[in-house]
Design a protein around this motif. Structure first.
Motif, PDB file in Angstrom:
ATOM      1  N   PRO A  80      -3.342  52.224  -8.298  1.00 21.02           N
ATOM      2  CA  PRO A  80      -4.362  53.148  -7.825  1.00 21.02           C
ATOM      3  C   PRO A  80      -5.420  52.477  -7.006  1.00 21.02           C
ATOM      4  O   PRO A  80      -6.177  53.098  -6.345  1.00 21.02           O
ATOM      5  CB  PRO A  80      -5.020  53.750  -9.170  1.00 21.02           C
ATOM      6  CG  PRO A  80      -4.688  52.833 -10.158  1.00 21.02           C
ATOM      7  CD  PRO A  80      -3.593  52.060  -9.768  1.00 21.02           C
ATOM      8  N   ARG A  81      -5.620  51.087  -6.773  1.00 21.87           N
ATOM      9  CA  ARG A  81      -6.465  50.763  -5.918  1.00 21.87           C
ATOM     10  C   ARG A  81      -6.079  50.871  -4.482  1.00 21.87           C
ATOM     11  O   ARG A  81      -6.907  50.561  -3.630  1.00 21.87           O
ATOM     12  CB  ARG A  81      -6.447  48.962  -6.185  1.00 21.87           C
ATOM     13  CG  ARG A  81      -6.980  48.616  -7.725  1.00 21.87           C
ATOM     14  CD  ARG A  81      -6.905  47.345  -7.779  1.00 21.87           C
ATOM     15  NE  ARG A  81      -5.734  46.803  -7.757  1.00 21.87           N
ATOM     16  CZ  ARG A  81      -5.193  45.445  -8.193  1.00 21.87           C
ATOM     17  NH1 ARG A  81      -6.081  44.571  -8.207  1.00 21.87           N
ATOM     18  NH2 ARG A  81      -4.036  45.156  -8.249  1.00 21.87           N
ATOM     19  N   SER A  83      -6.061  53.505  -3.398  1.00 25.89           N
ATOM     20  CA  SER A  83      -6.645  54.716  -3.064  1.00 25.89           C
ATOM     21  C   SER A  83      -8.165  54.651  -2.848  1.00 25.89           C
ATOM     22  O   SER A  83      -8.729  53.578  -3.623  1.00 25.89           O
ATOM     23  CB  SER A  83      -6.564  56.210  -3.954  1.00 25.89           C
ATOM     24  OG  SER A  83      -7.175  55.837  -5.445  1.00 25.89           O
ATOM     25  N   ASP A  85     -11.005  56.143  -4.340  1.00 22.24           N
ATOM     26  CA  ASP A  85     -11.744  56.250  -5.647  1.00 22.24           C
ATOM     27  C   ASP A  85     -11.090  55.474  -6.709  1.00 22.24           C
ATOM     28  O   ASP A  85     -11.399  55.537  -7.842  1.00 22.24           O
ATOM     29  CB  ASP A  85     -12.100  57.629  -5.921  1.00 22.24           C
ATOM     30  CG  ASP A  85     -11.042  58.331  -6.500  1.00 22.24           C
ATOM     31  OD1 ASP A  85      -9.920  57.891  -6.249  1.00 22.24           O
ATOM     32  OD2 ASP A  85     -11.363  59.582  -6.678  1.00 22.24           O
ATOM     33  N   THR A  87      -8.168  55.967  -8.406  1.00 27.39           N
ATOM     34  CA  THR A  87      -7.831  56.778  -9.214  1.00 27.39           C
ATOM     35  C   THR A  87      -6.412  57.549  -8.973  1.00 27.39           C
ATOM     36  O   THR A  87      -5.475  58.109  -9.998  1.00 27.39           O
ATOM     37  CB  THR A  87      -8.684  58.190  -9.753  1.00 27.39           C
ATOM     38  OG1 THR A  87      -8.648  58.842  -8.478  1.00 27.39           O
ATOM     39  CG2 THR A  87      -9.898  57.686  -9.980  1.00 27.39           C
ATOM     40  N   VAL A  88      -5.900  57.718  -7.677  1.00 30.55           N
ATOM     41  CA  VAL A  88      -4.634  57.834  -7.485  1.00 30.55           C
ATOM     42  C   VAL A  88      -3.642  57.114  -6.960  1.00 30.55           C
ATOM     43  O   VAL A  88      -3.898  55.965  -5.910  1.00 30.55           O
ATOM     44  CB  VAL A  88      -4.858  59.032  -6.364  1.00 30.55           C
ATOM     45  CG1 VAL A  88      -3.408  59.720  -5.864  1.00 30.55           C
ATOM     46  CG2 VAL A  88      -5.799  59.966  -6.672  1.00 30.55           C
ATOM     47  N   SER A  89      -2.528  56.918  -7.168  1.00 26.53           N
ATOM     48  CA  SER A  89      -1.431  55.917  -6.776  1.00 26.53           C
ATOM     49  C   SER A  89      -0.275  56.904  -6.251  1.00 26.53           C
ATOM     50  O   SER A  89      -0.278  58.163  -6.399  1.00 26.53           O
ATOM     51  CB  SER A  89      -0.681  55.145  -7.835  1.00 26.53           C
ATOM     52  OG  SER A  89       0.022  55.853  -8.688  1.00 26.53           O
ATOM     53  N   THR A  92       1.323  59.139  -8.781  1.00 25.58           N
ATOM     54  CA  THR A  92       0.720  60.190  -9.350  1.00 25.58           C
ATOM     55  C   THR A  92       1.212  61.611  -8.837  1.00 25.58           C
ATOM     56  O   THR A  92       1.350  62.288  -9.714  1.00 25.58           O
ATOM     57  CB  THR A  92      -0.870  60.198  -8.717  1.00 25.58           C
ATOM     58  OG1 THR A  92      -1.676  59.094  -9.047  1.00 25.58           O
ATOM     59  CG2 THR A  92      -1.392  61.459  -9.315  1.00 25.58           C
ATOM     60  N   HIS A 110      -7.671  66.314  -3.406  1.00 24.97           N
ATOM     61  CA  HIS A 110      -8.850  65.710  -3.715  1.00 24.97           C
ATOM     62  C   HIS A 110     -10.002  66.812  -3.707  1.00 24.97           C
ATOM     63  O   HIS A 110     -10.740  66.576  -4.594  1.00 24.97           O
ATOM     64  CB  HIS A 110      -9.294  64.728  -2.692  1.00 24.97           C
ATOM     65  CG  HIS A 110      -9.291  63.328  -3.331  1.00 24.97           C
ATOM     66  ND1 HIS A 110      -9.698  62.837  -4.379  1.00 24.97           N
ATOM     67  CD2 HIS A 110      -8.592  62.089  -2.766  1.00 24.97           C
ATOM     68  CE1 HIS A 110      -9.583  61.546  -4.660  1.00 24.97           C
ATOM     69  NE2 HIS A 110      -8.940  60.978  -3.786  1.00 24.97           N
TER      70      HIS A 110
END
Ligand code: HEC
Ligand code: HEC
Length: 449
Positions: A80-81, A83, A85, A87-89, A92, A110
Motif C-alpha cells: 500500500p505504500r 498509494s 495515503d 492504504t490501497v494496493s 485491494t 477514493h
C-alpha cells in the motif's frame, strides 16, 4: 459509398505509438476460427488447434521475466505504500482469491463513488495487445503507472513512493537483486517489476484443456453441446477465440450505457460503445460481468446475447443478430463456459517465458494490401522509395489504419468496407501498421532506397 483517402509523403498526423509490437504475431492462427464458425459441421481437430494452450509466456525485450523481478513485483503488488495515503494496493481491487477481481460491479473510488468501470481479471494479461477495457495503455509497464497516479484509485505520488522504498533496506535489497544492471529504486524499475509479476499470472489447465489434449470424454453431453453452440450457431467464437478466448479487438455488443469506450480513445464515433473482448478463462470466479459490471451471472450474459442486444449503428459486425436459443441451449452454453474455469479457486500455472520475435510473413513486393477477415494480406511488404501503397478494406468491418515510421504518422480515421487508404513513402526505413479497432492486425512495410 466507397472512398479513397490519400496520405502523401511527409504527412504528419497524430498517431498512436506502436509500443508493444514485440508481441505481434501472437494471435495469428486464431483467425481461421471465424471463417468456419457457423458452418454446420463440427471439426474437432480444427478446434483443438484453435484452442491449444501455448508452451511459453511472452515477455518483451527489455524486461525479462526473472524470478527475482517477479518476487519483487509480487511484493509491490500488495504494497500500500505505492498509494498516496498508504492504504490501497493493487491487490485491494485485484484480489488473488477472486481471480484478481473484487466481486463488485464497480469498485468504490477514493471519493466514495463507484469507479467508471469494473476491475478486470489479470489472468493471462501477458498475451494482451493493449490494456484497459478501452485499450488505452500500449504496454503492461506503461499500464501500471495509471492506477498508482489515478486520483480515484491509488492517488499515489511515484516520487514519494520511490523515496519511501529507497529508505527501506529490505526493499532496496530486493530491487538490487531484481535489477543487477541498475540496482536502484526507480519509477521504471517499480513498473517493470509489477509487469514481470503480472506476466506470471497464467491461468491453469481446466476440464476443457483435457478435451483439447485429446480426451474425448473430458466434457459431458451438455458441455459438449454448449461447445458446439459456442463455435457454431451462437457464433461466440467470432470474438472469443484462441486459447484465452479473446480476439483482443474492440466490439460493441449492444449493452445499454453511455461510456464511449474505444471510440473516445481513437476519436472515432464509429467505434463508440466498443470494449476489448474479455478472456473467458476462469470467469466462474470473476462475477459480475462486462465493463460496467451490469450482468450478474453467466446466465445473464447468455440472455443478453440471445434477447437483449440493443440495435444501434455501432454494434459489431461480428455480433450475430437474433440468435434463437431455448432454455436448454442457454444452460448448455453456461455449462460449456464453466469448463473454462478451475473447479477450485485457481492458482497460477507455471509456464516458461520467452521473448516473441516479430514478423513471420515473408516480405512481398506488392503495392496492394487487403484486409479480409481482419488480416492484412500480405502481412509484410517491400517497397521502393516513391512507391504508393493501397490498403483496401475488402472486409465486412470498419477498420482504422495507423502507420508509424521514419518521419511519418498516418491515421486513416474510420475506414469503412470498400474504402481504400493510399500512402506514399518518400523515406527508406521500416514502417509498422496496425488497425486501431483490431490491434491483432499487423503489417510491416520495408521501404528500400
Ligand atoms: C481502486 C481499484 C484498483 C486498483 C487499486 C488497481 N486497479 Fe487495476 N484496474 C482497475 C480497474 C477499474 C481497471 C479497468 C479500468 C479501465 O479499463 O478503464 C483496471 C485495469 C487494470 C489492468 C488492465 C487489464 C486488462 O486486461 O486490460 C491491469 C493490468 C491492472 N489494472 C493492473 C493494476 C496494477 C498493477 C495495480 C497497482 C499498481 C492496479 N491495477 C491497481 C481497478 C484497480
Ligand atoms: C462481437 C464480438 C463478440 C461475440 C460474437 C460474443 N462476445 Fe462475449 N464479449 C465481447 C465483448 C466485447 C465483451 C465485453 C463487452 C463490454 O464489457 O462492454 C464480451 C463479454 C462477454 C462475457 C463477460 C466476460 C467478462 O469477464 O466480463 C462473457 C461471459 C461472454 N462475453 C460470453 C460470450 C458468449 C457465450 C457468446 C456467444 C453467445 C459471446 N460472448 C459472443 C465480444 C463478443
Amino acid at each position: 459509398m466507397p472512398r479513397t483517402r490519400r496520405f502523401e509523403p511527409g504527412l504528419r498526423l497524430a498517431g498512436l505509438a506502436l509500443a508493444g509490437l514485440g508481441l505481434a504475431g501472437l494471435c495469428l492462427g486464431a483467425f481461421s476460427a471465424s471463417v468456419r464458425a457457423g458452418s454446420g459441421t463440427f471439426d474437432a481437430d480444427h478446434w483443438r488447434r484453435v484452442f491449444a494452450r501455448p508452451e511459453y509466456a511472452p515477455m518483451p525485450t527489455g524486461n525479462a521475466t526473472t524470478p527475482e523481478k517477479v518476487a519483487l513485483g509480487a511484493m509491490l503488488f500488495e504494497d500500500p505504500r505505492l498509494s498516496g495515503d498508504g492504504t490501497v494496493s493493487c491487490a485491494t481491487c485485484h484480489q488473488a482469491e477472486l481471480s484478481f477481481t473484487d466481486g463488485v460491479p464497480r469498485h468504490e473510488g477514493h471519493d466514495g463513488q463507484p469507479l467508471d468501470r469494473r476491475t478486470p481479471s489479470l489472468w493471462n494479461t501477458a498475451w494482451g495487445l493493449s490494456w484497459f477495457w478501452d485499450g488505452r495503455a500500449a504496454g503492461l509497464e506503461a499500464q501500471a503507472a495509471e492506477p498508482i497516479l489515478n486520483k480515484r484509485e491509488m492517488a499515489g505520488d511515484v516520487r514519494r513512493a520511490v523515496e519511501i522504498l529507497a529508505a527501506d533496506a529490505s526493499a532496496s535489497r530486493s530491487f538490487a537483486r531484481a535489477f543487477p544492471e541498475d540496482p536502484t529504486v526507480t519509477r521504471d524499475n517499480i513498473l517493470k517489476a509489477l509487469a514481470a509479476f503480472q506476466r506470471t499470472l497464467v491461468s491453469p489447465e481446466t476440464k476443457f484443456d483435457r478435451w483439447v489434449k485429446g480426451n474425448d470424454d473430458a466434457l459431458d453431453q451438455d458441455e459438449m453441446a454448449g461447445f458446439r453452440l459456442f463455435v457454431g450457431r451462437a457464433r461466440c467464437v467470432s470474438c472469443h477465440t484462441g486459447w484465452r478466448f479473446t480476439d483482443e479487438a474492440f466490439h460493441d455488443i449492444g449493452l445499454p450505457g453511455t461510456d464511449p469506450g474505444r471510440g473516445a480513445v481513437l476519436g472515432l464515433k464509429e467505434v463508440d460503445n466498443a470494449f476489448k473482448t474479455p478472456s473467458l478463462r476462469e470467469r466462474v470466479w470473476t462475477a459480475p460481468y462486462t465493463h460496467d459490471g451490469s450482468l450478474t451471472t453467466l446466465e445473464d450474459v447468455v440472455d443478453h446475447y440471445a434477447d437483449r442486444v440493443i440495435e444501434r449503428p455501432t454494434v459489431s459486425a461480428d455480433l450475430p443478430r437474433r440468435i434463437e436459443l431455448n432454455a436448454t441451449e442457454r444452460a448448455q452454453l453456461v455449462a460449456f463456459l464453466s469448463t473454462l474455469s478451475s473447479e477450485d479457486p485457481p492458482r497460477p500455472a507455471s509456464l516458461p517465458a520467452r521473448t516473441i520475435a516479430l514478423g513471420g510473413d515473408a516480405q512481398a513486393a506488392t503495392t496492394f494490401v487487403g484486409q479480409k477477415n481482419r488480416r492484412f494480406t500480405p502481412g509484410a511488404v517491400l517497397l521502393k522509395v516513391g512507391e504508393v501503397l493501397r490498403i483496401v478494406n475488402d472486409d465486412t468491418r470498419v477498420h482504422n489504419v495507423r502507420i508509424d515510421g521514419p518521419g511519418m504518422s498516418v491515421n486513416s480515421d474510420a475506414q469503412n468496407p470498400g474504402d481504400t487508404v493510399t500512402v506514399g513513402f518518400d523515406q527508406p526505413g521500416r514502417y509498422d501498421a496496425i488497425c486501431g479497432v483490431h490491434p491483432e492486425m499487423r503489417l510491416t512495410v520495408q521501404v528500400e532506397p
